[in-house]
Design a protein around this motif. Structure first.
Motif, PDB file in Angstrom:
ATOM      1  N   LEU A   1      28.987  92.566 -65.777  1.00  0.00           N
ATOM      2  CA  LEU A   1      28.565  92.635 -64.407  1.00  0.00           C
ATOM      3  C   LEU A   1      27.321  91.509 -64.076  1.00  0.00           C
ATOM      4  O   LEU A   1      27.398  91.046 -63.218  1.00  0.00           O
ATOM      5  N   VAL A   2      26.622  91.145 -64.991  1.00  0.00           N
ATOM      6  CA  VAL A   2      25.678  90.060 -65.034  1.00  0.00           C
ATOM      7  C   VAL A   2      26.447  88.979 -64.685  1.00  0.00           C
ATOM      8  O   VAL A   2      26.321  88.030 -63.780  1.00  0.00           O
ATOM      9  N   GLU A   3      27.350  88.544 -65.337  1.00  0.00           N
ATOM     10  CA  GLU A   3      28.325  87.235 -65.226  1.00  0.00           C
ATOM     11  C   GLU A   3      28.933  87.391 -63.764  1.00  0.00           C
ATOM     12  O   GLU A   3      28.964  86.299 -63.030  1.00  0.00           O
ATOM     13  N   LEU A   4      29.395  88.653 -63.243  1.00  0.00           N
ATOM     14  CA  LEU A   4      30.341  88.733 -62.097  1.00  0.00           C
ATOM     15  C   LEU A   4      29.217  88.566 -60.741  1.00  0.00           C
ATOM     16  O   LEU A   4      29.387  87.833 -59.926  1.00  0.00           O
ATOM     17  N   PHE A   5      28.033  89.145 -60.817  1.00  0.00           N
ATOM     18  CA  PHE A   5      26.989  89.307 -59.879  1.00  0.00           C
ATOM     19  C   PHE A   5      26.453  87.653 -59.710  1.00  0.00           C
ATOM     20  O   PHE A   5      26.017  87.365 -58.702  1.00  0.00           O
ATOM     21  N   SER A   6      26.155  87.179 -61.043  1.00  0.00           N
ATOM     22  CA  SER A   6      25.623  85.561 -60.993  1.00  0.00           C
ATOM     23  C   SER A   6      26.472  84.831 -60.166  1.00  0.00           C
ATOM     24  O   SER A   6      25.964  84.065 -59.486  1.00  0.00           O
ATOM     25  N   GLN A   7      27.932  85.077 -60.194  1.00  0.00           N
ATOM     26  CA  GLN A   7      28.929  84.278 -59.816  1.00  0.00           C
ATOM     27  C   GLN A   7      29.014  84.525 -58.162  1.00  0.00           C
ATOM     28  O   GLN A   7      29.037  83.692 -57.149  1.00  0.00           O
ATOM     29  N   LEU A   8      28.919  85.874 -57.905  1.00  0.00           N
ATOM     30  CA  LEU A   8      28.749  86.263 -56.301  1.00  0.00           C
ATOM     31  C   LEU A   8      27.556  85.562 -55.496  1.00  0.00           C
ATOM     32  O   LEU A   8      27.903  85.065 -54.779  1.00  0.00           O
ATOM     33  N   MET A   9      26.364  85.856 -56.259  1.00  0.00           N
ATOM     34  CA  MET A   9      25.204  85.152 -55.958  1.00  0.00           C
ATOM     35  C   MET A   9      25.370  83.438 -55.814  1.00  0.00           C
ATOM     36  O   MET A   9      24.833  82.943 -54.467  1.00  0.00           O
ATOM     37  N   SER A  10      26.081  82.742 -56.769  1.00  0.00           N
ATOM     38  CA  SER A  10      26.431  81.360 -56.806  1.00  0.00           C
ATOM     39  C   SER A  10      27.095  81.122 -55.279  1.00  0.00           C
ATOM     40  O   SER A  10      27.001  80.005 -54.578  1.00  0.00           O
ATOM     41  N   MET A  11      28.389  81.831 -55.353  1.00  0.00           N
ATOM     42  CA  MET A  11      29.201  81.423 -54.146  1.00  0.00           C
ATOM     43  C   MET A  11      28.341  81.829 -52.749  1.00  0.00           C
ATOM     44  O   MET A  11      28.688  80.937 -51.893  1.00  0.00           O
ATOM     45  N   SER A  12      27.572  82.564 -52.825  1.00  0.00           N
ATOM     46  CA  SER A  12      26.630  83.050 -51.605  1.00  0.00           C
ATOM     47  C   SER A  12      26.059  81.887 -51.222  1.00  0.00           C
ATOM     48  O   SER A  12      26.044  81.339 -50.089  1.00  0.00           O
ATOM     49  N   ARG A  13      25.158  81.289 -52.366  1.00  0.00           N
ATOM     50  CA  ARG A  13      24.356  80.107 -52.223  1.00  0.00           C
ATOM     51  C   ARG A  13      25.270  78.796 -51.453  1.00  0.00           C
ATOM     52  O   ARG A  13      24.684  77.984 -50.743  1.00  0.00           O
ATOM     53  N   LYS A  14      26.208  78.652 -52.011  1.00  0.00           N
ATOM     54  CA  LYS A  14      27.285  77.458 -51.587  1.00  0.00           C
ATOM     55  C   LYS A  14      27.473  77.720 -50.272  1.00  0.00           C
ATOM     56  O   LYS A  14      27.641  76.553 -49.524  1.00  0.00           O
ATOM     57  N   LEU A  15      27.992  78.892 -49.875  1.00  0.00           N
ATOM     58  CA  LEU A  15      28.141  79.057 -48.419  1.00  0.00           C
ATOM     59  C   LEU A  15      27.208  78.717 -47.575  1.00  0.00           C
ATOM     60  O   LEU A  15      27.334  77.981 -46.461  1.00  0.00           O
ATOM     61  N   GLN A  16      25.829  79.092 -48.074  1.00  0.00           N
ATOM     62  CA  GLN A  16      24.761  78.812 -47.207  1.00  0.00           C
ATOM     63  C   GLN A  16      24.531  77.415 -47.467  1.00  0.00           C
ATOM     64  O   GLN A  16      23.956  76.939 -45.986  1.00  0.00           O
ATOM     65  N   TYR A  17      24.605  76.641 -48.404  1.00  0.00           N
ATOM     66  CA  TYR A  17      24.500  75.235 -48.228  1.00  0.00           C
ATOM     67  C   TYR A  17      25.366  74.767 -47.341  1.00  0.00           C
ATOM     68  O   TYR A  17      25.109  73.640 -46.697  1.00  0.00           O
ATOM     69  N   GLN A  18      26.564  75.030 -47.331  1.00  0.00           N
ATOM     70  CA  GLN A  18      27.719  74.529 -46.317  1.00  0.00           C
ATOM     71  C   GLN A  18      27.283  74.737 -44.843  1.00  0.00           C
ATOM     72  O   GLN A  18      27.458  73.675 -44.020  1.00  0.00           O
ATOM     73  N   LYS A  19      26.477  75.926 -44.735  1.00  0.00           N
ATOM     74  CA  LYS A  19      26.412  75.922 -43.374  1.00  0.00           C
ATOM     75  C   LYS A  19      25.250  75.199 -42.950  1.00  0.00           C
ATOM     76  O   LYS A  19      25.222  74.754 -41.676  1.00  0.00           O
ATOM     77  N   LEU A  20      24.254  75.151 -43.883  1.00  0.00           N
ATOM     78  CA  LEU A  20      23.042  74.218 -43.381  1.00  0.00           C
ATOM     79  C   LEU A  20      23.657  72.689 -43.183  1.00  0.00           C
ATOM     80  O   LEU A  20      23.110  72.161 -42.287  1.00  0.00           O
TER      81      LEU A  20
ATOM     82  N   ALA B   1      26.175  87.078 -46.369  1.00  0.00           N
ATOM     83  CA  ALA B   1      25.795  85.948 -46.534  1.00  0.00           C
ATOM     84  C   ALA B   1      25.669  84.826 -45.492  1.00  0.00           C
ATOM     85  O   ALA B   1      24.799  84.140 -45.365  1.00  0.00           O
ATOM     86  N   SER B   2      26.861  84.707 -44.677  1.00  0.00           N
ATOM     87  CA  SER B   2      26.808  83.711 -43.681  1.00  0.00           C
ATOM     88  C   SER B   2      25.689  84.243 -42.592  1.00  0.00           C
ATOM     89  O   SER B   2      25.232  83.192 -42.190  1.00  0.00           O
ATOM     90  N   ARG B   3      25.472  85.256 -42.236  1.00  0.00           N
ATOM     91  CA  ARG B   3      24.337  85.701 -41.378  1.00  0.00           C
ATOM     92  C   ARG B   3      22.869  85.470 -42.169  1.00  0.00           C
ATOM     93  O   ARG B   3      22.162  85.099 -41.454  1.00  0.00           O
ATOM     94  N   VAL B   4      23.025  85.652 -43.296  1.00  0.00           N
ATOM     95  CA  VAL B   4      21.698  85.318 -44.116  1.00  0.00           C
ATOM     96  C   VAL B   4      21.272  83.733 -43.842  1.00  0.00           C
ATOM     97  O   VAL B   4      20.379  83.263 -43.661  1.00  0.00           O
ATOM     98  N   ALA B   5      22.540  82.869 -44.019  1.00  0.00           N
ATOM     99  CA  ALA B   5      22.428  81.201 -43.695  1.00  0.00           C
ATOM    100  C   ALA B   5      21.922  81.088 -42.546  1.00  0.00           C
ATOM    101  O   ALA B   5      21.026  80.348 -42.206  1.00  0.00           O
TER     102      ALA B   5
END
Length: 375
Positions: A68-87, A28-32
């Protein structure tokens, strides 16, 4: 197998989950990095929906499918927050369209308030701007907003919340309608008095006039004197003015002790509101996008997709950025049945990096977001 062996197995699986989580966040960091270089938006709802659809197909039971929907929703949410932080770290968080100022020019300010002389609104205005403030009384809250919009006033002082009666819903709706901004607040203690013409006694009173909230706040006193007819008014000071002008010994008003002095009325009963700790919070608004450099509270309103989990996921931006949310209110959106606009107060300053990070995430994921002020 006994419980100890089962827990050992769980520990081994958890270790793998941690390793996979850290591997996923590294990607996710590399995606950012890619999005920083290309200017691509962080939040891609279509991609996330497609991902969740595929995850559902992999589940072996309905229970696991939901989890699993709840788990992956959270994983994607954490990924977005990492990307916002890097931005934000890369300086790509953008500038908020608000100008920082050192102070308010209270001496030369033109300030409007709803009500008349002796009202609590006037009292809040004088506490904030000083006794010699250049004041403009208006009949309604909307009149105050209109005066700001046309530039005939620099600031308006309006009640937004009472500690016992709750929010003033009309103010929230007007904040959403007009592009005005909160720059300060003033809290004043409310002590209602029963006012009558000189010489009037409690036994003389047959009708009492007051704002509906004042009537509600004085419900215990009024229920003990149920023979008194209650009549709602736009403002307590207007009620006091009416009693003064009518000179009718059977009429009374619920208003402040200050209103008694202004309109030459006697205080028949003092402190008739039920809650002794009753206070009202007033906001000071302007039509300028400015905030004081030492501001500590931010107010915003937002609309979210009308689907399960939307509010839950948006609230996580406050948690992740360690921001204390002090208030949330909802108001129905006109012409959209069962959809709501949310008003949120949280601690922070628009210059803070954590605030900028949270606002970026909220702006990308909300259907609409407006910063109402920093004060």
């Amino acid at each position: 197998m006994d419980l100890k062996d089962l827990r050992t197995e769980i520990d081994a699986v958890d270790k793998q989950i941690v390793e996979l989580y850290e591997k996923r966040m590294d990607i996710a960091s590399r995606v950012a990095d890619f999005k920083i270089n290309t200017g691509k938006k962080v939040f891609d709802k279509q991609r996330e929906d497609e991902k969740l659809t595929e995850i559902k197909k992999l589940a072996k039971s309905d229970f696991n499918r939901t989890g699993l929907v709840e788990l992956f929703s959270q994983l994607m949410s954490m990924s977005r927050k990492l990307q916002y932080q890097k931005l934000a770290e890369a300086g790509a968080s953008g500038q908020l369209p608000f100008i920082k100022i050192d102070s308010i020019d209270k001496k030369n300010a033109r300030v409007c308030f709803q009500g008349a002389a002796g009202s609590y609104s006037e009292g809040a205005m004088k506490q904030f701007f000083g006794e010699d403030v250049n004041s403009i009384p208006v009949d309604t809250f909307r009149d105050a907003m209109a005066l700001l919009e046309e530039g005939s006033a620099d600031y308006a002082v309006l009640p937004i919340e009472n500690s016992t009666a709750g929010i003033v819903s009309e103010i929230y709706d007007l904040l959403a309608e007009y592009e005005h901004y909160i720059i300060g607040e003033q809290i004043i203690k409310i002590r209602h008095c029963l006012l009558g013409v000189p010489g009037a006694k409690l036994s003389d009173i047959k009708t009492v006039y007051a704002h509906p909230q004042a009537l509600m706040q004085s419900a215990r006193f009024l229920s003990d004197h149920s023979y008194i007819q209650q009549v709602g008014m736009k403002n307590n000071a207007f009620a006091a003015k009416k009693v003064s002008e009518d000179k009718d010994i059977t009429q009374a008003a619920i208003a402040s002790a200050g209103a008694a002095k202004v309109y030459g009325l006697d205080i028949i009963e003092e402190g008739i509101n039920s809650a002794d700790a009753n206070s009202t919070r007033f906001i000071i608004i302007t039509n300028q996008k400015v905030f004081l450099k030492d501001a500590k509270k931010i107010s915003l309103c937002l609309e979210i997709p009308h689907e399960a989990g939307s509010l839950y996921h948006l609230m996580s931006h406050f948690i992740y950025n360690n921001l204390n949310m002090s208030k949330i209110e909802s108001r129905p959106i006109e012409d959209r049945n069962w959809e709501y606009r949310f008003f949120i107060d949280f601690d922070g300053n628009l210059a803070d990096s954590a605030v900028k990070n949270a606002l970026r995430g909220l702006r990308e994921e909300a259907r609409m977001l407006r910063i109402l002020g920093n004060y």
